[in-house]
Write an enzyme that holds these catalytic residues in place. Structure first.
Site: not given
Ligand code: RUB
Length: 328
Positions: A128, A197
């Site tokens: 990512c 996250d």
């Protein structure tokens, strides 16, 4: 409501503003705009209500990254103990600036601390796009420790391309690979380095879908897995056993609409985050230092000051920002 606030909210929803750290800073920016441009009734109660409505819009944009909630709570806490509208506005603006400055300082500390954990001549694999991970890699490269980076494409949204272009700009030799090539390439890799996250109190890391598969392949090959995460990625809600909500996005991000329409019986799922258990993670690099995932709870309690008692706002928080403001 100023259109800039709605723009920020839809920017977060549509992934124009993405990555847990940027999302948090953008939300704080929106609260700042709300405060600066507030033109409602000149009493404290009305201002609090207005700020709660803005917080509500922001909190509903994306459910998984706790950085968003932590950022909003940090700013709303500035409403505690204020008596007038002017005091409230000054206090909120100060808190917003403090959050943004702390967040940027945390990133720079993490790159400094994380780089020291990479040995010379290393090959790193990342998944990512994480500003925290890119910061560590770039710094380690500049200090002569990184010789090559593998960056996954990160289907379906291809955030890996952002990683590739940012690393190339810094002169880092980077090779893009399909997500499915991770296990094939793992024998060459010295470290997996990803962002987060949300970090749960037991050290589990919620990050972009596929992270747990990458960690699994790393464990099989005895490759170390490092997570770079600012402390506002640690979730106080998980101290009271709340599960992290995983965001599902539109199937059309995975498969073109025409194909879905041609195959009405096929269900396409698009979960965008997954959970990597602490056993698959070697260390988490925070601005306070490098910790084993099992010490995540200490960041929440010792560094961020959370207690079980103080997490009273946890119930229904995403549904009710007004309640959150009341509790502040
Ligand atoms: C981004 C993602 C990142 C973390 C950490 O997902 O999973 O790894 O947010 O990023 P999305 P950072 O693209 O869906 O937001 O280190 O920049 O906070």
């Amino acid at each position: 409501m100023p259109s800039r606030i709605l723009q920020i909210a839809s920017g977060i929803k549509d992934l124009k503003i993405r990555g847990a750290g940027r999302i948090a800073r953008a939300a704080v920016e929106a609260l700042k705009i709300a405060t600066l441009e507030y033109s409602g009734p000149r009493d404290l109660a009305s201002f609090r209500k207005y700020l709660a409505s803005v917080a509500g819009i922001l909190l509903h944009t994306r459910p998984t990254a706790v950085s968003l909630l932590n950022a909003v709570v940090f700013v709303l806490k500035a409403l505690r103990g204020v008596n007038t509208l002017n005091e409230a506005r000054d206090s909120v603006l100060r808190a917003a600036d403090e959050f943004i400055a702390n967040s940027l300082n945390a990133l720079s500390r993490i790159s400094e601390i994380g780089s020291k954990r990479i040995k010379e001549g290393s090959i790193i694999l990342t998944h990512c796009h994480s500003s925290a991970a890119v910061g560590v890699i770039t710094r380690a490269f500049k200090e002569g420790r990184v010789v090559k980076v593998y960056s996954t494409e990160t289907r379906p949204f291809m955030q890996g391309r952002i990683t590739v272009s940012q690393l190339l700009k810094q002169g880092v030799p980077v090779i893009q690979i399909p997500d499915s090539a991770v296990r094939y390439i793992m024998h060459e890799v010295d470290y997996v380095l990803v962002g987060a996250d949300t970090v749960a109190s037991n050290g589990a890391v919620v990050n972009k879908i596929g992270t747990s598969q990458v960690a699994l392949a790393a464990k099989e090959s005895r490759v170390r897995v490092y997570v770079a995460a600012e402390s506002y990625k640690f979730s106080p809600l998980t101290l009271v056993g709340e599960l992290v909500k995983i965001e599902y996005r539109s199937p059309e991000e995975v498969t073109p609409r025409e194909w879905i329409e041609k195959h009405p019986k096929v269900k396409v799922l698009n979960p965008v985050f997954d959970v990597t258990p602490p056993e698959y993670i070697d260390v988490i690099i925070t601005e306070y230092g490098v910790i084993p995932p099992q010490a995540a709870i200490l960041i929440l309690i010792d560094k961020l000051g959370w207690t079980l008692e103080s997490i009273k706002y946890s119930e229904g928080i995403f549904e009710d920002a007004e309640k959150l403001v009341e509790l502040m």
